[in-house]
Design an enzyme around this catalytic site. Structure first.
Site, PDB file in Angstrom:
ATOM      1  N   MET A 147     -46.577  28.500 -90.003  1.00 45.87           N
ATOM      2  CA  MET A 147     -47.590  27.541 -89.940  1.00 45.87           C
ATOM      3  C   MET A 147     -47.300  26.213 -89.267  1.00 45.87           C
ATOM      4  O   MET A 147     -48.863  25.475 -88.929  1.00 45.87           O
ATOM      5  CB  MET A 147     -48.563  28.612 -90.462  1.00 45.87           C
ATOM      6  N   ASN A 160     -38.255  30.957 -82.114  1.00 42.83           N
ATOM      7  CA  ASN A 160     -40.327  31.089 -82.491  1.00 42.83           C
ATOM      8  C   ASN A 160     -40.533  32.734 -82.151  1.00 42.83           C
ATOM      9  O   ASN A 160     -40.307  33.011 -80.712  1.00 42.83           O
ATOM     10  CB  ASN A 160     -41.398  29.494 -81.781  1.00 42.83           C
ATOM     11  N   HIS A 176     -43.798  34.340 -81.179  1.00 43.83           N
ATOM     12  CA  HIS A 176     -45.106  34.401 -80.214  1.00 43.83           C
ATOM     13  C   HIS A 176     -46.037  35.866 -80.379  1.00 43.83           C
ATOM     14  O   HIS A 176     -44.926  36.646 -79.748  1.00 43.83           O
ATOM     15  CB  HIS A 176     -45.602  33.623 -79.758  1.00 43.83           C
ATOM     16  N   GLU A 183     -44.529  20.947 -76.130  1.00 45.41           N
ATOM     17  CA  GLU A 183     -45.308  21.443 -76.406  1.00 45.41           C
ATOM     18  C   GLU A 183     -45.059  22.976 -76.752  1.00 45.41           C
ATOM     19  O   GLU A 183     -44.655  23.903 -76.705  1.00 45.41           O
ATOM     20  CB  GLU A 183     -45.258  21.715 -74.308  1.00 45.41           C
ATOM     21  N   ASP A 200     -45.681  27.066 -77.713  1.00 47.94           N
ATOM     22  CA  ASP A 200     -45.892  28.298 -77.412  1.00 47.94           C
ATOM     23  C   ASP A 200     -45.693  27.598 -75.802  1.00 47.94           C
ATOM     24  O   ASP A 200     -45.596  28.882 -75.102  1.00 47.94           O
ATOM     25  CB  ASP A 200     -46.546  29.131 -77.632  1.00 47.94           C
TER      26      ASP A 200
HETATM   27  C1  GRF Z   1     -45.773  36.770 -86.449  1.00 46.95           C
HETATM   28  O1  GRF Z   1     -47.023  37.634 -85.526  1.00 46.95           O
HETATM   29  C2  GRF Z   1     -45.541  36.159 -85.084  1.00 46.95           C
HETATM   30  O2  GRF Z   1     -45.860  36.648 -84.119  1.00 46.95           O
HETATM   31  C3  GRF Z   1     -46.514  34.971 -85.721  1.00 46.95           C
HETATM   32  O3  GRF Z   1     -46.912  35.131 -87.240  1.00 46.95           O
HETATM   33  C4  GRF Z   1     -46.726  36.146 -87.669  1.00 46.95           C
HETATM   34  C5  GRF Z   1     -45.296  36.202 -88.821  1.00 46.95           C
HETATM   35  O4  GRF Z   1     -45.770  37.276 -88.742  1.00 46.95           O
HETATM   36  N1  GRF Z   1     -45.975  33.085 -85.083  1.00 46.95           N
HETATM   37  P1  GRF Z   1     -45.387  37.919 -90.814  1.00 46.95           P
HETATM   38  O5  GRF Z   1     -45.217  36.495 -91.471  1.00 46.95           O
HETATM   39  O6  GRF Z   1     -43.411  37.295 -90.268  1.00 46.95           O
HETATM   40  O7  GRF Z   1     -45.156  38.494 -90.656  1.00 46.95           O
END
Ligand code: GRF
Length: 208
Positions: A98, A115, A117, A151, A153
């Site tokens: 995050m 990543n 998404h 940038e 995502d």
């Molecule tokens: C997922 O939905 C991913 O796409 C997003 O964050 C969430 C992470 O879920 N980037 P987890 O921690 O892997 O369960």
């Protein structure tokens, strides 16, 4: 073909919370479905991340780099870089990590950070993508694995999977449908990367 430990491509998985994508990667590795990749580092910026339990479950070391303990983002990233370099990491996987990485960090690991998404990018970037899709009323959403660029995502798209949104779907049911595909797509992308089956040219990825 049999690969010795030394031949494997070293992957770091970065998490901040739940860790279900980390679990799917570890499970894929256990089933020999990660191609030539091995999970060589699990890193969390949050000491309370639920996902850390999967490192234990799969008998992997994890490293906590507690963001709140650093004076600045730069100090945090310097520590992260030293952990990644010491472990000779060749691919960094953001799996629910995050933090927004700085341009300098991204440049250092150019085309080596991916990543996952929970939307069909370029639709619904940023936080709460599933809610954005639900609120907008789209009939199709999904998930995207992409390279990370400065940038948010918006980096070159590696893999996508679309899911249909039905009349009786809720934000929760959409999220869970998408998540189950995330768990398939992310290990697949790691495998493809490790087997050098991605060609990145003009901001587009060809999977060969
Ligand atoms: C997922 O939905 C991913 O796409 C997003 O964050 C969430 C992470 O879920 N980037 P987890 O921690 O892997 O369960």
């Amino acid at each position: 073909m049999l690969f010795l430990q030394g031949d494997m491509m070293k992957v770091a998985v970065l998490i901040s919370g739940r860790g279900s994508n980390l679990k799917s990667i570890l499970e894929a590795e256990k089933k020999n479905l990660l191609g030539e990749a091995e999970v060589a580092a699990i890193i969390s910026d949050n000491p309370l991340a639920h996902g850390l339990k999967y490192a234990k479950e799969y008998k992997k070391q994890s490293v906590i780099i507690d963001f709140s303990k650093f004076k600045s983002k730069n100090d945090f990233e310097q520590k992260l870089i030293s952990v990644l370099e010491n472990a000779q990491i060749e691919l960094i996987v953001l799996a629910g990590f995050m933090r927004i990485l700085s341009p300098a960090f991204i440049d250092l690991f150019r085309n080596k950070i991916i990543n996952i998404h929970p939307s069909l990018l370029p639709s619904f970037p940023g936080l709460n993508a599933q809610k954005q899709a639900f609120d907008f009323g789209v009939k199709i959403s999904g998930c995207t694995v992409h390279f990370v660029t400065e940038e948010i995502d918006a980096g070159p798209i590696i893999l996508q999977k679309a899911i249909e949104i039905e009349n009786d779907d809720t934000e929760e049911s959409i999220s869970s449908k998408i998540l189950s595909w995330e768990h398939i797509l992310l290990p697949q992308a790691i495998k493809l990367f490790s087997e050098k089956k991605m060609i990145l040219r003009n901001n587009k990825v060809k999977v060969v």
